[in-house]
Design a protein around this motif. Structure first.
Motif, PDB file in Angstrom:
ATOM      1  N   LEU A  37     -66.439  -7.165 -42.490  1.00  0.00           N
ATOM      2  CA  LEU A  37     -67.154  -8.259 -41.862  1.00  0.00           C
ATOM      3  C   LEU A  37     -68.347  -7.724 -41.427  1.00  0.00           C
ATOM      4  N   THR A  38     -69.214  -8.569 -40.645  1.00  0.00           N
ATOM      5  CA  THR A  38     -70.385  -8.255 -40.110  1.00  0.00           C
ATOM      6  C   THR A  38     -70.709  -7.093 -39.184  1.00  0.00           C
ATOM      7  N   ASN A  39     -69.662  -6.933 -38.312  1.00  0.00           N
ATOM      8  CA  ASN A  39     -69.830  -5.772 -37.498  1.00  0.00           C
ATOM      9  C   ASN A  39     -68.521  -4.786 -37.381  1.00  0.00           C
ATOM     10  N   SER A  40     -67.774  -5.147 -38.238  1.00  0.00           N
ATOM     11  CA  SER A  40     -66.347  -4.512 -38.129  1.00  0.00           C
ATOM     12  C   SER A  40     -65.770  -4.613 -39.627  1.00  0.00           C
ATOM     13  N   THR A  41     -64.609  -3.657 -39.724  1.00  0.00           N
ATOM     14  CA  THR A  41     -63.887  -4.010 -40.900  1.00  0.00           C
ATOM     15  C   THR A  41     -62.311  -4.201 -40.403  1.00  0.00           C
ATOM     16  N   LEU A  42     -61.639  -5.216 -41.091  1.00  0.00           N
ATOM     17  CA  LEU A  42     -60.084  -5.269 -40.932  1.00  0.00           C
ATOM     18  C   LEU A  42     -59.434  -4.372 -41.685  1.00  0.00           C
ATOM     19  N   ILE A  43     -58.503  -3.568 -41.025  1.00  0.00           N
ATOM     20  CA  ILE A  43     -57.885  -2.805 -41.687  1.00  0.00           C
ATOM     21  C   ILE A  43     -56.612  -3.331 -42.369  1.00  0.00           C
ATOM     22  N   THR A  44     -55.731  -4.179 -41.460  1.00  0.00           N
ATOM     23  CA  THR A  44     -54.697  -5.046 -41.739  1.00  0.00           C
ATOM     24  C   THR A  44     -54.405  -5.976 -40.881  1.00  0.00           C
ATOM     25  N   GLY A  45     -53.411  -7.004 -41.293  1.00  0.00           N
ATOM     26  CA  GLY A  45     -53.028  -8.112 -40.453  1.00  0.00           C
ATOM     27  C   GLY A  45     -51.356  -8.252 -40.389  1.00  0.00           C
ATOM     28  N   TYR A  46     -50.971  -8.973 -39.594  1.00  0.00           N
ATOM     29  CA  TYR A  46     -49.493  -9.000 -39.277  1.00  0.00           C
ATOM     30  C   TYR A  46     -49.346 -10.347 -38.736  1.00  0.00           C
ATOM     31  N   LEU A  47     -48.033 -11.336 -39.388  1.00  0.00           N
ATOM     32  CA  LEU A  47     -47.843 -12.497 -38.815  1.00  0.00           C
ATOM     33  C   LEU A  47     -46.742 -12.330 -37.915  1.00  0.00           C
ATOM     34  N   ALA A  48     -46.922 -13.184 -36.784  1.00  0.00           N
ATOM     35  CA  ALA A  48     -45.901 -13.513 -35.866  1.00  0.00           C
ATOM     36  C   ALA A  48     -45.300 -14.724 -36.167  1.00  0.00           C
ATOM     37  N   THR A  49     -43.993 -14.822 -36.141  1.00  0.00           N
ATOM     38  CA  THR A  49     -43.426 -16.182 -36.348  1.00  0.00           C
ATOM     39  C   THR A  49     -42.116 -16.482 -35.457  1.00  0.00           C
ATOM     40  N   LEU A  50     -41.864 -17.561 -35.152  1.00  0.00           N
ATOM     41  CA  LEU A  50     -40.962 -18.088 -34.093  1.00  0.00           C
ATOM     42  C   LEU A  50     -40.138 -19.171 -35.046  1.00  0.00           C
ATOM     43  N   GLY A  51     -38.827 -18.977 -35.066  1.00  0.00           N
ATOM     44  CA  GLY A  51     -38.146 -19.828 -35.761  1.00  0.00           C
ATOM     45  C   GLY A  51     -38.428 -20.186 -37.223  1.00  0.00           C
ATOM     46  N   GLY A  52     -38.968 -19.067 -37.669  1.00  0.00           N
ATOM     47  CA  GLY A  52     -39.654 -19.304 -39.152  1.00  0.00           C
ATOM     48  C   GLY A  52     -40.922 -19.884 -39.134  1.00  0.00           C
ATOM     49  N   LYS A  53     -41.699 -20.266 -38.333  1.00  0.00           N
ATOM     50  CA  LYS A  53     -42.740 -21.072 -38.195  1.00  0.00           C
ATOM     51  C   LYS A  53     -43.730 -19.992 -37.682  1.00  0.00           C
ATOM     52  N   PRO A  54     -45.103 -19.951 -38.423  1.00  0.00           N
ATOM     53  CA  PRO A  54     -46.191 -19.146 -37.772  1.00  0.00           C
ATOM     54  C   PRO A  54     -46.692 -19.553 -36.453  1.00  0.00           C
ATOM     55  N   ARG A  55     -46.761 -18.511 -35.614  1.00  0.00           N
ATOM     56  CA  ARG A  55     -47.182 -18.653 -34.067  1.00  0.00           C
ATOM     57  C   ARG A  55     -48.485 -17.839 -33.979  1.00  0.00           C
ATOM     58  N   ALA A  56     -48.374 -16.726 -34.568  1.00  0.00           N
ATOM     59  CA  ALA A  56     -49.938 -15.860 -34.385  1.00  0.00           C
ATOM     60  C   ALA A  56     -50.167 -14.932 -35.617  1.00  0.00           C
ATOM     61  N   VAL A  57     -51.334 -14.385 -35.473  1.00  0.00           N
ATOM     62  CA  VAL A  57     -51.596 -13.349 -36.332  1.00  0.00           C
ATOM     63  C   VAL A  57     -52.449 -12.197 -35.515  1.00  0.00           C
ATOM     64  N   VAL A  58     -51.816 -11.118 -36.006  1.00  0.00           N
ATOM     65  CA  VAL A  58     -52.510  -9.994 -35.118  1.00  0.00           C
ATOM     66  C   VAL A  58     -53.358  -9.414 -36.228  1.00  0.00           C
ATOM     67  N   LEU A  59     -54.636  -8.998 -35.827  1.00  0.00           N
ATOM     68  CA  LEU A  59     -55.501  -8.214 -36.744  1.00  0.00           C
ATOM     69  C   LEU A  59     -55.799  -6.762 -36.157  1.00  0.00           C
ATOM     70  N   HIS A  60     -55.797  -5.811 -37.170  1.00  0.00           N
ATOM     71  CA  HIS A  60     -56.183  -4.534 -37.000  1.00  0.00           C
ATOM     72  C   HIS A  60     -57.572  -4.424 -37.163  1.00  0.00           C
ATOM     73  N   SER A  61     -58.434  -4.230 -36.239  1.00  0.00           N
ATOM     74  CA  SER A  61     -60.044  -4.041 -36.690  1.00  0.00           C
ATOM     75  C   SER A  61     -60.412  -2.919 -36.390  1.00  0.00           C
ATOM     76  N   ARG A  62     -61.555  -2.335 -36.984  1.00  0.00           N
ATOM     77  CA  ARG A  62     -62.105  -0.958 -36.758  1.00  0.00           C
ATOM     78  C   ARG A  62     -63.621  -1.286 -36.859  1.00  0.00           C
ATOM     79  N   THR A  63     -64.222  -0.600 -35.597  1.00  0.00           N
ATOM     80  CA  THR A  63     -65.662  -0.761 -35.566  1.00  0.00           C
ATOM     81  C   THR A  63     -66.377   0.461 -35.083  1.00  0.00           C
ATOM     82  N   ASN A  64     -67.502   0.548 -34.932  1.00  0.00           N
ATOM     83  CA  ASN A  64     -67.910   1.986 -34.482  1.00  0.00           C
ATOM     84  C   ASN A  64     -68.393   1.709 -33.003  1.00  0.00           C
ATOM     85  N   GLY A  65     -67.688   2.581 -32.018  1.00  0.00           N
ATOM     86  CA  GLY A  65     -68.041   2.743 -30.735  1.00  0.00           C
ATOM     87  C   GLY A  65     -69.093   3.600 -30.207  1.00  0.00           C
TER      88      GLY A  65
END
Length: 207
Positions: free
Chosen positions: A73-101
């Motif tokens: 991406l413009t200022n960072s790189t996504l390492i991976t992502g994860y899907l959170a579901t509730l009752g089999g339905k998507p509720r959230a996504v968690v993105l593992h992001s890496r940038t330079n501090g």
């Protein structure tokens, strides 16, 4: 003439020692690799508890990694992502992001609800200066707390910056570079989610 056999013997012993050393190093790395991977997964699992409300999912998000297309991406790189579901339905996504501090790579876990609203941001790994940029890892710090419930509808793109840069977010005291990097990485993640929401919510799993 007697020096030549001694020299050859010495070189052979040196070569043998090098082989033994390399072999031992590789064996140790092989032995430690599963433990290191397990420790990294444990760290991510603990961090997930802080970026996702406990009652918002009933699966194991780390067991549902997502396939991320064009993760640079413009200022960072996504390492991976994860899907959170509730009752089999998507509720959230968690993105593992890496940038330079300020002092090196800075990894973040960014929780985004299926409606595109931020649920939480957590510093996963960092090398920031103790007492300054390292404050991003302290529970309840104002910078991370300030992201909760934000999205690109209520907070337009022009507002995703520090107040000193005419944006909406207050920096950590004495940590301008670190704070700016975090704000930019979170903004990147939200833009990515909005652009790929249908695929991410559909849960295209990485095999």
């Amino acid at each position: 003439m007697s020096r030549q056999p001694s020299l050859i013997t010495g070189l052979m012993l040196l070569a043998l020692l090098c082989c033994v050393t390399v072999g031992a190093t590789l064996a140790w790395q092989h032995y430690c690799a599963p433990r290191i991977a397990k420790a990294e997964q444990t760290l991510k699992a603990r961090a997930l508890l802080t970026v996702l409300p406990a009652d918002s999912y009933d699966n194991q998000p780390l067991d549902t990694p997502l396939q991320l297309k064009e993760p640079t991406l413009t200022n960072s790189t996504l390492i991976t992502g994860y899907l959170a579901t509730l009752g089999g339905k998507p509720r959230a996504v968690v993105l593992h992001s890496r940038t330079n501090g300020y002092d090196g790579p800075l990894d973040l876990l960014i929780g985004i609800g299926s409606n595109g609203r931020l649920l939480g941001v957590k510093a996963l790994q960092h090398n920031e200066t103790p007492g300054l940029g390292a404050g991003i890892a302290e529970p309840g710090n104002p910078l991370m707390q300030g992201f909760v419930d934000k999205d690109r509808t209520t907070t337009p793109d022009s507002a995703w910056a520090l107040t000193r840069d005419k944006g909406q977010f207050d920096q950590l005291a004495g940590a301008t570079i670190t704070s700016r990097a975090v704000v930019n990485a979170v903004h990147d993640a939200l833009r990515y989610f909005d652009e790929h929401a249908e695929v991410l919510r559909g849960g295209t799993v990485h095999e």
